[in-house]
Motif scaffolding. Structure first.
Motif, PDB file in Angstrom:
ATOM      1  N   UNK A  82     -76.865  19.619  47.112  1.00 27.54           N
ATOM      2  CA  UNK A  82     -77.719  19.343  45.952  1.00 27.54           C
ATOM      3  C   UNK A  82     -77.360  20.230  44.767  1.00 27.54           C
ATOM      4  N   UNK A  83     -77.062  21.486  45.040  1.00 32.12           N
ATOM      5  CA  UNK A  83     -76.680  22.385  43.941  1.00 32.12           C
ATOM      6  C   UNK A  83     -75.392  21.915  43.263  1.00 32.12           C
ATOM      7  N   UNK A  84     -74.413  21.515  44.090  1.00 26.45           N
ATOM      8  CA  UNK A  84     -73.126  21.073  43.528  1.00 26.45           C
ATOM      9  C   UNK A  84     -73.296  19.772  42.732  1.00 26.45           C
ATOM     10  N   UNK A  85     -74.136  18.872  43.242  1.00 25.30           N
ATOM     11  CA  UNK A  85     -74.389  17.622  42.520  1.00 25.30           C
ATOM     12  C   UNK A  85     -75.088  17.909  41.196  1.00 25.30           C
ATOM     13  N   UNK A  86     -76.031  18.853  41.236  1.00 25.36           N
ATOM     14  CA  UNK A  86     -76.781  19.195  40.023  1.00 25.36           C
ATOM     15  C   UNK A  86     -75.866  19.870  38.993  1.00 25.36           C
ATOM     16  N   UNK A  87     -74.930  20.676  39.485  1.00 26.45           N
ATOM     17  CA  UNK A  87     -73.939  21.306  38.598  1.00 26.45           C
ATOM     18  C   UNK A  87     -73.180  20.228  37.821  1.00 26.45           C
ATOM     19  N   UNK A 111     -78.931   8.195  33.630  1.00 29.05           N
ATOM     20  CA  UNK A 111     -77.824   7.254  33.392  1.00 29.05           C
ATOM     21  C   UNK A 111     -76.462   7.942  33.523  1.00 29.05           C
ATOM     22  N   UNK A 112     -76.381   8.870  34.477  1.00 27.79           N
ATOM     23  CA  UNK A 112     -75.106   9.531  34.767  1.00 27.79           C
ATOM     24  C   UNK A 112     -74.514   8.900  36.020  1.00 27.79           C
ATOM     25  N   UNK A 113     -73.294   8.397  35.890  1.00 29.42           N
ATOM     26  CA  UNK A 113     -72.634   7.750  37.022  1.00 29.42           C
ATOM     27  C   UNK A 113     -72.271   8.807  38.068  1.00 29.42           C
ATOM     28  N   UNK A 114     -72.551   8.494  39.324  1.00 29.84           N
ATOM     29  CA  UNK A 114     -72.223   9.422  40.407  1.00 29.84           C
ATOM     30  C   UNK A 114     -70.755   9.234  40.774  1.00 29.84           C
ATOM     31  N   UNK A 115     -69.948  10.254  40.502  1.00 27.41           N
ATOM     32  CA  UNK A 115     -68.520  10.140  40.846  1.00 27.41           C
ATOM     33  C   UNK A 115     -68.307  10.426  42.327  1.00 27.41           C
ATOM     34  N   UNK A 116     -67.081  10.248  42.791  1.00 25.38           N
ATOM     35  CA  UNK A 116     -66.805  10.382  44.228  1.00 25.38           C
ATOM     36  C   UNK A 116     -67.163  11.783  44.744  1.00 25.38           C
ATOM     37  N   UNK A 128     -72.086  16.938  32.864  1.00 24.32           N
ATOM     38  CA  UNK A 128     -72.004  15.656  32.147  1.00 24.32           C
ATOM     39  C   UNK A 128     -72.995  15.634  30.981  1.00 24.32           C
ATOM     40  N   UNK A 129     -74.124  16.339  31.157  1.00 21.18           N
ATOM     41  CA  UNK A 129     -75.125  16.390  30.088  1.00 21.18           C
ATOM     42  C   UNK A 129     -74.738  17.408  29.009  1.00 21.18           C
TER      43      UNK A 129
END
Lengths: 332, 332
Positions: B32-37, B142-147, B42-43
């Motif tokens: 979760x931390x890495x995804x939030x980073x 509206x941020x696309x989740x990359x691989x 992106x923001x």
């Protein structure tokens, strides 16, 4: 006409059905047969399930599992036979001699090796399980999946994907599961029934087996053994060791795992698993056994020490399968 | 304004962020931390992850896991702190003393016990994991989740649901996973990294531990032990026995499982698990420990025999929690 419509068309031609699957049925074969029984019932058909053996005790919670017969009267009428999760017609076991195989055959399966022995064949090797194919068939037939059927399909997918972890899982698998949960499946309860009802004797036997764990010097081959004495000491029966091979297989770096079980004096059952592109089916075949590329087995006459020596020396130069299907021999 | 929008609004107020989570981070906190980073990046924000300890070796495959810091310079600038999967602000561990907790706090979590210590709190205890909440946040932003991010979120969900089997799994969980697979996650590969890189020494220790398995006469309590000698003989370190308690827990009929580990001479670590509505947290609390209702632990001074006697006699009359929250004592 798509393959699903062809199956439905064939079903609509008949009134009385026999449903069957492979010997030693597991989650996908039992769950798929029960789900298919429901589909036929909703379609206004008479159907019964006939298998060569009863489902294992852990699958008794499946709704209507008691309806699985192992014998039928000689005068039982059926116009067609439906084969679920059965790659080869001979894999139905003892009932092969009993039923009238000249009847029309509907063959629904996800095994790549399926021999397409049906008059109608609905085979999709991209599907995680036969249950996943049935899910689409229900949609095509416009038959609503009730809670009981959702439980059967869910259990089938759960067990055939190793709890959603094998390489056969796709995004569609999870989509199907999502819908099955919406139909009322209590997933945690099913997990407990399938995976958490281990006997104390099996647990003790696992402990004993792990205590015999050995690794090759390069740590790529791991093996363990179960003797008759160990079975007796733990109060365990044969069959309780079924999944033990997954333990040496899950050791870091291990490419081939082997379990040697003394099933009778001088008779050793050998279970082989591959973590890689090594084809353990080739190794098992060398000893008159067989199975799949990543999971295979054979029986060897002799002592445990002899069986180990034979198998381990055969493995030293192992058959390696390239993704394109080509083979080579490699030292592992 | 919904909770998700509130979080995004708070993010948009600031430029520099610190991301953190609880001590001994596992799959959901790291993923979760890495995804939030990635979301913050992106923001258009600056962000770094600061934890009290490094991720365990099995999580090193997670993309960007090397970016998790355990120290920062005193002059590192941050305008806000984001807490992921952290029920209590004090659970961040040693860095509690280091970071400036007067900064605005964004608190995103799925624990029912979350203390809502943030200026903005995005808490949903119905979510299987913090990652499942983040999935919605990505959609909302509206941020696309990359691989890479999909791998992090998938691993978080996989580990926090015990491979999709705990009671926290919903149809939405599987829907999310389906989308993450579409984003490129190789689920089988992640499974192998997380669950199938066990050391030979841990496997041998499991064998030894299972060999000590005992059950109460009514088979409702199962326990096993690990001595210093066993650790030494197997070449295993403390920490390798982490999940062993799940083995006695998965025996049919067992309601409470216990693992006694001799962590130092005269110092016994006791891990407790409940399969039922029995509150093992109450039992652990009696010995100065704690945890959750179904998973708890404590440390007892004395010999293994003494610790066993103490815990087993405390368990005889166990605290039973009704679904409505009421308690009683029951003989198990």
């Amino acid at each position: 006409m798509n393959k699903f419509k062809k199956v439905l068309k064939e079903i609509n031609k008949h009134k009385n059905f026999l449903i069957t699957s492979h010997i030693n049925p597991e989650g996908d074969s039992i769950g798929s047969q029960l789900a298919f029984l429901y589909l036929l019932k909703v379609m206004g058909k008479n159907a019964r399930i006939l298998n060569s053996g009863k489902p294992g005790p852990k699958y008794k919670f499946l709704p209507n599992s008691k309806k699985i017969l192992t014998k039928i009267n000689k005068d039982t009428r059926y116009d067609a036979i439906c084969f679920l999760d059965c790659a080869d017609i001979k894999r139905i076991g003892g009932i092969y001699e009993v039923i009238d195989l000249s009847k029309p055959k509907i063959n629904i399966d996800h095994h790549l090796s399926n021999k397409r022995f049906g008059n109608v064949n609905l085979i999709d090797s991209r599907a995680s399980s036969t249950a996943e194919i049935l899910y689409i068939l229900f949609k095509e037939a416009k038959v609503k999946i009730n809670k009981e059927t959702a439980i059967c399909l869910y259990t089938a997918i759960l067990t055939d994907t190793g709890s959603f972890n094998y390489s056969n899982v796709t995004s569609f698998t999870h989509k199907v599961v999502s819908h099955l949960i919406d139909a009322g499946v209590d997933t945690n309860n099913i997990y407990k029934k399938v995976y958490e009802e281990i006997s104390p004797s099996a647990m003790r036997l696992l402990g004993s087996a792990l205590s015999t764990l050995k690794l090759s010097p390069n740590k790529r081959i791991a093996w363990m053994q179960i003797t008759k004495d160990m079975l007796k000491k733990c109060g365990a029966g044969l069959g309780e060791q079924e999944n033990f091979i997954n333990f040496p297989r899950s050791i870091k770096g291990v490419k081939i795992a082997i379990l040697f079980t003394e099933i009778a004096p001088g008779k050793i059952k050998v279970n082989l698993r591959s973590n890689d592109d090594i084809d353990v089916n080739e190794i098992a075949s060398h000893f008159g056994g067989g199975g799949h590329r990543k999971a295979s087995g054979c029986t060897i006459k002799g002592s445990l020490a002899e069986a180990k020596k034979k198998v381990l020396s055969e493995i030293k130069i192992a058959p390696f399968a390239f993704p394109n299907g080509a083979y080579t021999k490699c030292r592992i």
